[in-house]
Motif scaffolding. Structure first.
Motif, PDB file in Angstrom:
ATOM      1  N   ILE A 137      -0.872   8.368   0.456  1.00  0.00           N
ATOM      2  CA  ILE A 137      -0.782   8.980   1.679  1.00  0.00           C
ATOM      3  C   ILE A 137      -1.662   8.110   2.628  1.00  0.00           C
ATOM      4  O   ILE A 137      -1.046   7.817   3.732  1.00  0.00           O
ATOM      5  N   PHE A 138      -2.808   8.036   2.110  1.00  0.00           N
ATOM      6  CA  PHE A 138      -3.764   7.158   2.945  1.00  0.00           C
ATOM      7  C   PHE A 138      -3.318   5.568   3.197  1.00  0.00           C
ATOM      8  O   PHE A 138      -3.669   4.883   4.107  1.00  0.00           O
ATOM      9  N   GLY A 139      -2.804   5.084   2.280  1.00  0.00           N
ATOM     10  CA  GLY A 139      -2.348   4.053   2.124  1.00  0.00           C
ATOM     11  C   GLY A 139      -1.176   3.690   3.384  1.00  0.00           C
ATOM     12  O   GLY A 139      -1.074   2.624   4.035  1.00  0.00           O
ATOM     13  N   TYR A 140      -0.365   4.735   3.078  1.00  0.00           N
ATOM     14  CA  TYR A 140       0.642   4.998   4.575  1.00  0.00           C
ATOM     15  C   TYR A 140       0.109   5.037   5.744  1.00  0.00           C
ATOM     16  O   TYR A 140       0.317   4.165   6.552  1.00  0.00           O
ATOM     17  N   ALA A 141      -0.967   5.545   5.893  1.00  0.00           N
ATOM     18  CA  ALA A 141      -1.607   5.788   7.082  1.00  0.00           C
ATOM     19  C   ALA A 141      -2.254   4.536   7.604  1.00  0.00           C
ATOM     20  O   ALA A 141      -2.346   4.060   8.689  1.00  0.00           O
ATOM     21  N   LEU A 142      -3.040   3.928   6.568  1.00  0.00           N
ATOM     22  CA  LEU A 142      -3.548   2.532   7.106  1.00  0.00           C
ATOM     23  C   LEU A 142      -2.553   1.597   7.264  1.00  0.00           C
ATOM     24  O   LEU A 142      -2.674   0.905   8.387  1.00  0.00           O
ATOM     25  N   ALA A 143      -1.349   1.443   6.685  1.00  0.00           N
ATOM     26  CA  ALA A 143      -0.449   0.315   7.090  1.00  0.00           C
ATOM     27  C   ALA A 143       0.161   0.780   8.362  1.00  0.00           C
ATOM     28  O   ALA A 143       0.496  -0.261   8.874  1.00  0.00           O
ATOM     29  N   HIS A 144       0.212   2.073   8.870  1.00  0.00           N
ATOM     30  CA  HIS A 144       0.820   2.438  10.142  1.00  0.00           C
ATOM     31  C   HIS A 144      -0.247   2.594  11.392  1.00  0.00           C
ATOM     32  O   HIS A 144      -0.071   3.131  12.266  1.00  0.00           O
ATOM     33  N   ARG A 145      -1.432   2.030  10.971  1.00  0.00           N
ATOM     34  CA  ARG A 145      -2.632   2.108  11.876  1.00  0.00           C
ATOM     35  C   ARG A 145      -2.888   3.635  12.463  1.00  0.00           C
ATOM     36  O   ARG A 145      -3.396   3.886  13.666  1.00  0.00           O
ATOM     37  N   PHE A 146      -2.738   4.527  11.327  1.00  0.00           N
ATOM     38  CA  PHE A 146      -3.107   5.934  11.938  1.00  0.00           C
ATOM     39  C   PHE A 146      -4.675   6.171  11.685  1.00  0.00           C
ATOM     40  O   PHE A 146      -4.980   7.228  11.983  1.00  0.00           O
ATOM     41  N   THR A 147      -5.106   5.443  10.744  1.00  0.00           N
ATOM     42  CA  THR A 147      -6.392   5.422  10.293  1.00  0.00           C
ATOM     43  C   THR A 147      -6.908   4.213   9.881  1.00  0.00           C
ATOM     44  O   THR A 147      -6.281   3.132  10.001  1.00  0.00           O
ATOM     45  N   ARG A 148      -8.381   4.154   9.788  1.00  0.00           N
ATOM     46  CA  ARG A 148      -8.899   2.598   9.483  1.00  0.00           C
ATOM     47  C   ARG A 148      -9.675   2.947   8.114  1.00  0.00           C
ATOM     48  O   ARG A 148     -10.281   2.027   7.598  1.00  0.00           O
ATOM     49  N   ASN A 149      -9.656   3.741   7.367  1.00  0.00           N
ATOM     50  CA  ASN A 149     -10.184   3.801   6.003  1.00  0.00           C
ATOM     51  C   ASN A 149      -9.586   4.740   5.249  1.00  0.00           C
ATOM     52  O   ASN A 149      -8.473   5.792   5.526  1.00  0.00           O
ATOM     53  N   ASN A 150      -9.769   4.729   3.868  1.00  0.00           N
ATOM     54  CA  ASN A 150      -8.986   5.472   2.918  1.00  0.00           C
ATOM     55  C   ASN A 150     -10.250   6.339   2.034  1.00  0.00           C
ATOM     56  O   ASN A 150     -10.749   5.688   1.120  1.00  0.00           O
ATOM     57  N   PRO A 151     -10.438   7.486   2.267  1.00  0.00           N
ATOM     58  CA  PRO A 151     -11.574   8.310   1.555  1.00  0.00           C
ATOM     59  C   PRO A 151     -11.137   8.593   0.107  1.00  0.00           C
ATOM     60  O   PRO A 151     -12.185   8.921  -0.618  1.00  0.00           O
ATOM     61  N   ALA A 152      -9.863   8.230  -0.138  1.00  0.00           N
ATOM     62  CA  ALA A 152      -9.566   8.704  -1.686  1.00  0.00           C
ATOM     63  C   ALA A 152      -9.828   7.702  -2.548  1.00  0.00           C
ATOM     64  O   ALA A 152      -9.935   7.661  -3.732  1.00  0.00           O
ATOM     65  N   GLN A 153      -9.864   6.398  -2.071  1.00  0.00           N
ATOM     66  CA  GLN A 153      -9.979   5.076  -2.537  1.00  0.00           C
ATOM     67  C   GLN A 153     -11.596   5.136  -3.233  1.00  0.00           C
ATOM     68  O   GLN A 153     -12.510   5.214  -2.513  1.00  0.00           O
ATOM     69  N   GLY A 154     -11.525   5.028  -4.840  1.00  0.00           N
ATOM     70  CA  GLY A 154     -12.899   4.858  -5.352  1.00  0.00           C
ATOM     71  C   GLY A 154     -13.466   5.934  -5.699  1.00  0.00           C
ATOM     72  O   GLY A 154     -14.615   6.354  -5.909  1.00  0.00           O
ATOM     73  N   LEU A 155     -12.681   7.276  -5.420  1.00  0.00           N
ATOM     74  CA  LEU A 155     -13.602   8.694  -5.560  1.00  0.00           C
ATOM     75  C   LEU A 155     -13.761   8.775  -6.904  1.00  0.00           C
ATOM     76  O   LEU A 155     -12.668   8.921  -7.776  1.00  0.00           O
TER      77      LEU A 155
END
Length: 402
Positions: free
Chosen positions: A169-187
């Motif tokens: 979901i955060f990958g999708y948000a990053l691709a569409h510029r809804f956010t600039r970070n993915n807090p799930a990555q590397g958790l």
């Protein structure tokens, strides 16, 4: 009428027509007519756009101007107030739940119906605590709380799967510029949750004598609904998962070629699967078709023929037949077949291919949909003969490929 008739004189780019109290109409050479409010705030002149005529008629423009003046009386800059409202609207539009559902809608067509429903349920229920947060506001602490909540609810094995969904979901948000970070990555999930208990393998029966009794009990039973009973008779002979049996459709079956072709969307691995049909299975399916041929499903739901057989009904019938969860499950027939066939000397790659497990390289899997089909056809007929023999009490020594 005056507003309607106003035009910009030839040779001029624009003119202004005042309505009083700072409200005026800006008429451009292009023909567009724009409402503007000129006002003074903090010692400086500013302008507020109120919309375009005729979308905004004169009366509405005057009302909007009056609302802006009311804000000025309270010491509020109407331009700043509008920007604030716009930011709030954007924040609502970019909540985690809204972004997650947008991602879900994009992915839905690539999933089976059951999987799509499951993922949507996770978004709406398991991720409810972060659903109303702006996607930019979600951090690793929030996600950690979600993971701990899943563990506390008694479903720790779901945590890594749901974490993977959050990551996508955060990958999708990053691709569409809804956010600039993915807090799930590397958790570091392994550092957050307790160690997982060892996997308990599904119950299965592998002794010929016990398997023969099980097949007799299934084939001779008068318990359960017609579709449940017939589906349970079929599952030991096809190596399919219970969900794949439930969702079988008549148009998947080629009686002339004696083969079942299950499309990718109905398979767990998302790949088209070919199942050679033994003579006994063909006869069984032809008999069932005389009863359920009115439906597109081989085993339709009793209440709605447009839906497949309900979940867990085959396992429930096994329980009624006296087979507890630690003895046999509907999914256990796959393990039974795999164990016996391996013991009898069949090639592991042939067995794995028939179980629709991933074998070989990604390239070979993509291009060889009928891998080992000849050997599998022979194996499935011998397996059906073997089940028939042990059911009838024969002392079967081998069903090996030799």
């Amino acid at each position: 009428m005056e507003v309607k008739r106003l035009t910009c004189p030839e040779g001029q780019k624009q003119i202004k027509k005042s309505d009083g109290n700072g409200l005026y109409l800006l008429v451009k050479a292009s023909g567009s007519k724009l409402w503007r409010l000129r006002y003074r705030y903090a010692g400086k002149h500013q302008e507020l756009a109120l919309g375009q005529y005729p979308t905004i008629p004169l009366l509405e423009a005057r009302n909007l101007a009056a609302q802006a003046r009311a804000l000025l009386v309270q010491g509020i800059n109407p331009t700043a107030e509008r920007r604030s409202r716009k930011r709030e609207t954007v924040a609502v539009e970019r909540t985690f739940k809204i972004i997650a559902l947008a991602w879900w809608e994009q992915q839905e067509s690539s999933w089976s119906s059951d999987h799509a429903k499951k993922v949507k349920r996770w978004i709406e229920q398991e991720l409810k605590s972060i659903g109303k947060l702006s996607v930019d506001a979600v951090d690793q602490g929030h996600i950690t709380e979600v993971m701990l909540s899943i563990e506390k609810g008694g479903h720790p094995r779901k945590a890594p799967v749901i974490l993977s969904v959050i990551n996508r979901i955060f990958g999708y948000a990053l691709a569409h510029r809804f956010t600039r970070n993915n807090p799930a990555q590397g958790l570091p999930l392994s550092d957050i949750l307790k160690p997982m208990p060892k996997v308990e393998h599904r119950a299965e029966i592998t002794r010929s004598k016990d398997l023969g009794q099980l097949i007799r009990d299934i084939d001779n039973s008068d318990l359960g609904s017609y579709c449940t009973a017939e589906a349970l008779k079929l599952i030991p002979r096809l190596f399919l998962r219970p969900g794949e049996i439930r969702n079988l459709r008549w148009d998947y079956i080629d009686f002339d070629q004696k083969i079942l072709v299950i499309p990718a969307e109905d398979m767990k691995r998302g790949r088209e699967h070919l199942v050679p049909l033994a003579d006994q299975v063909i006869e069984h399916l032809q008999a069932v078709q005389e009863i359920t041929g009115y439906s597109s499903y081989v085993f339709p739901n009793e209440r709605d023929s447009g839906k497949p057989l309900s979940k867990n009904v085959m396992t429930n019938l096994l329980r009624k037949l006296g087979y507890s969860a630690d003895v046999m499950s509907a999914h256990g027939f796959r393990a039974t077949a795999s164990t016996i066939l391996h013991e009898q000397g069949w090639k592991p790659e042939v067995i794995e291919a028939q179980l629709a497990h991933l074998t070989g390289t990604a390239t070979s899997r993509a291009y060889n949909r009928s891998i080992y089909l000849s050997e599998r056809t022979t194996m499935m007929q011998i397996w059906a003969d073997y089940l028939e023999a042990v059911r009838d009490g024969a002392d079967v020594v081998s069903i090996g490929a030799k």
